[in-house]
Enzyme design. Sequence first.
Site, PDB file in Angstrom:
ATOM      1  CG  ASN A   1      -6.296  -1.353   2.017  1.00 11.50           C
ATOM      2  OD1 ASN A   1      -5.975  -0.471   1.218  1.00 11.50           O
ATOM      3  ND2 ASN A   1      -5.680  -1.580   3.059  1.00 11.50           N
TER       4      ASN A   1
ATOM      5  CB  CYS B   1      -1.195  -0.023   1.612  1.00  6.07           C
ATOM      6  SG  CYS B   1      -1.854  -1.091   1.169  1.00  6.07           S
TER       7      CYS B   1
ATOM      8  CG  HIS C   1      -3.121   3.270   2.859  1.00  3.59           C
ATOM      9  ND1 HIS C   1      -3.415   2.669   1.396  1.00  3.59           N
ATOM     10  CD2 HIS C   1      -2.997   1.948   3.468  1.00  3.59           C
ATOM     11  CE1 HIS C   1      -4.234   1.538   1.789  1.00  3.59           C
ATOM     12  NE2 HIS C   1      -3.215   0.763   2.745  1.00  3.59           N
TER      13      HIS C   1
HETATM   14  N1  ACO Z   1     -17.167  -8.655  11.924  1.00  5.81           N
HETATM   15  C1  ACO Z   1     -17.436  -9.391  12.776  1.00  5.81           C
HETATM   16  N2  ACO Z   1     -16.996  -9.662  14.019  1.00  5.81           N
HETATM   17  C2  ACO Z   1     -15.218  -9.504  13.527  1.00  5.81           C
HETATM   18  C3  ACO Z   1     -15.553  -9.099  12.345  1.00  5.81           C
HETATM   19  C4  ACO Z   1     -15.524  -9.275  10.620  1.00  5.81           C
HETATM   20  N3  ACO Z   1     -16.291  -8.905  10.062  1.00  5.81           N
HETATM   21  N4  ACO Z   1     -13.624  -9.378  12.173  1.00  5.81           N
HETATM   22  C5  ACO Z   1     -13.196 -10.063  13.532  1.00  5.81           C
HETATM   23  N5  ACO Z   1     -13.887 -10.078  14.351  1.00  5.81           N
HETATM   24  C6  ACO Z   1     -14.186 -10.204  15.478  1.00  5.81           C
HETATM   25  C7  ACO Z   1     -12.934 -11.213  15.976  1.00  5.81           C
HETATM   26  O1  ACO Z   1     -13.305 -12.175  15.660  1.00  5.81           O
HETATM   27  C8  ACO Z   1     -12.529 -10.513  17.314  1.00  5.81           C
HETATM   28  O2  ACO Z   1     -13.518 -11.322  18.101  1.00  5.81           O
HETATM   29  P1  ACO Z   1     -13.441 -12.012  19.630  1.00  5.81           P
HETATM   30  O3  ACO Z   1     -13.462 -10.814  20.394  1.00  5.81           O
HETATM   31  O4  ACO Z   1     -15.080 -12.546  19.586  1.00  5.81           O
HETATM   32  O5  ACO Z   1     -12.084 -12.607  20.011  1.00  5.81           O
HETATM   33  C9  ACO Z   1     -13.024  -8.801  17.466  1.00  5.81           C
HETATM   34  O6  ACO Z   1     -13.736  -9.068  16.019  1.00  5.81           O
HETATM   35  C10 ACO Z   1     -12.113  -8.794  17.825  1.00  5.81           C
HETATM   36  O7  ACO Z   1     -10.898  -8.557  16.790  1.00  5.81           O
HETATM   37  P2  ACO Z   1     -10.022  -6.863  16.690  1.00  5.81           P
HETATM   38  O8  ACO Z   1      -8.820  -8.269  16.045  1.00  5.81           O
HETATM   39  O9  ACO Z   1      -9.665  -7.185  18.190  1.00  5.81           O
HETATM   40  O10 ACO Z   1     -10.933  -6.007  16.023  1.00  5.81           O
HETATM   41  P3  ACO Z   1     -10.386  -4.596  15.584  1.00  5.81           P
HETATM   42  O11 ACO Z   1     -11.182  -3.502  16.245  1.00  5.81           O
HETATM   43  O12 ACO Z   1      -8.352  -4.603  15.717  1.00  5.81           O
HETATM   44  O13 ACO Z   1     -10.537  -4.361  14.134  1.00  5.81           O
HETATM   45  C11 ACO Z   1      -9.399  -4.465  12.242  1.00  5.81           C
HETATM   46  C12 ACO Z   1     -10.084  -5.718  12.900  1.00  5.81           C
HETATM   47  C13 ACO Z   1     -10.601  -3.980  10.849  1.00  5.81           C
HETATM   48  C14 ACO Z   1      -9.151  -5.399  11.281  1.00  5.81           C
HETATM   49  C15 ACO Z   1      -7.976  -3.793  12.454  1.00  5.81           C
HETATM   50  O14 ACO Z   1      -7.467  -4.234  13.349  1.00  5.81           O
HETATM   51  C16 ACO Z   1      -7.071  -3.192  11.598  1.00  5.81           C
HETATM   52  O15 ACO Z   1      -7.768  -2.544  10.620  1.00  5.81           O
HETATM   53  N6  ACO Z   1      -5.822  -3.394  11.334  1.00  5.81           N
HETATM   54  C17 ACO Z   1      -5.480  -3.265  10.433  1.00  5.81           C
HETATM   55  C18 ACO Z   1      -5.611  -3.905   8.496  1.00  5.81           C
HETATM   56  C19 ACO Z   1      -5.096  -3.390   7.772  1.00  5.81           C
HETATM   57  O16 ACO Z   1      -5.555  -1.613   7.661  1.00  5.81           O
HETATM   58  N7  ACO Z   1      -4.522  -3.749   6.944  1.00  5.81           N
HETATM   59  C20 ACO Z   1      -4.259  -3.453   5.480  1.00  5.81           C
HETATM   60  C21 ACO Z   1      -2.525  -2.798   5.719  1.00  5.81           C
HETATM   61  S1  ACO Z   1      -2.330  -2.513   3.827  1.00  5.81           S
HETATM   62  C22 ACO Z   1      -2.049  -3.484   2.973  1.00  5.81           C
HETATM   63  O17 ACO Z   1      -0.513  -3.383   2.732  1.00  5.81           O
HETATM   64  C23 ACO Z   1      -2.177  -5.130   2.028  1.00  5.81           C
END
Ligand code: ACO
Length: 355
Positions: free
Chosen positions: A282, A112, A252
């Site tokens: 994204n 990204c 981004h």
């Molecule tokens: N729907 C519902 N629940 C979900 C989902 C979903 N889509 N995804 C995860 N959960 C659940 C998890 O299982 C977890 O449940 P649990 O507490 O029972 O274990 C709970 O929600 C919380 O999960 P977290 O991972 O702590 O959620 P978080 O608030 O961190 O959000 C997210 C997750 C959105 C992925 C966040 O961590 C994020 O945006 N991270 C950065 C990711 C990113 O930007 N990646 C791309 C990089 S760019 C590249 O180079 C490709």
Amino acid sequence: MRYAAITGLGMAVPERILTNADLERMVDTSDEWIVSRTGIRERRVVGPNDSTTSLSVAAGRQALEQAGLTADDIDLIIVATCTPDQFVVSEACLVQAELGGAAAAFDIGAACSGFVYALSVATSFIQQGMHNRVLVIGADTFTRFIDYTDRSTCILFGDGAGAVVLEPTDEPRGLLNTVLGANGTGNKHLYAPGWGAVVPESAELFPEYRPYLQMNGQEVFRFAVRVMGDAAAEAVERSGLTFADVDMLVPHQANARIIDAAARRLDLPREKVWVNVDRYGNTSAASVPIALAEAAAAGHLDEGDNVVLVAFGAGLTWAAGMVRWGVAGVRRLSPHRADAATNDLVVAVGEPVHG
Ligand code: ACO
């Protein structure tokens, strides 16, 4: 001193829209969860007739048209992508084949962060006089590599391409400085196994060798919040400017909460931050140029504005840059005289194409 002004912009996204309601029917998730955790409401997804090349070519054509140039005027094409249509040959060569012309062509892979990396390389080539007019494209079709049974990744990504044309000028326009960084030891927080030259020991393992994006979301989130703010702040400081001088932040588009954190670090009000993650999710390397093209098309960027670009991605990588907006000093070779076999070229002052 030579600078590299942005004289044309373009963007392309697939027609097919995947909404949060669609995802609710595919995995155990909800619109409320996705919007509150990411800000994403819908994303564009490639169909059978779309490809990284088709999106790149559409965005590239738009950027050339806005710059008033054709592919024959371009002497270098750089495509930032992690999802080329094929590994041999480069995506940039596939794009050149469609656009025409005889530009040099190569790809850059920094996930990204790739577009800002590519912009930085292109700018320095122009500054050194190695190239004159460069087409820089950021394009990715990550949805081809997403496991649509994995709710933690499938909600995040969309596809698209964004493009800019760079041309030389004596005025300080375009990318004035960049902050590029990488921490390779973080590679296992965001990666796609089975997608390169390393193959399983046995051919029978191929069906299980799933080329899907793997992500440690929380780790990437913490990293992103830290580097987006720090890199953007460093780009501002290196330019000898203060946060109050920033007219627009184009980050981004990975997650609205990550964007908010970067904006807070620069003490910027909401109206100075371009956000479209709600509509595209994204789009990886395409995210910054798509956001830039939209901000310009909406009339939010004026001649002389200070625009901060900032991105993070797999690698782990990060990149930020300070762009002085506008086309001041860009001088266009008259096509007629440029074709003439003489070095004594008459130049015409280019028409501003935006801002
Ligand atoms: N729907 C519902 N629940 C979900 C989902 C979903 N889509 N995804 C995860 N959960 C659940 C998890 O299982 C977890 O449940 P649990 O507490 O029972 O274990 C709970 O929600 C919380 O999960 P977290 O991972 O702590 O959620 P978080 O608030 O961190 O959000 C997210 C997750 C959105 C992925 C966040 O961590 C994020 O945006 N991270 C950065 C990711 C990113 O930007 N990646 C791309 C990089 S760019 C590249 O180079 C490709």
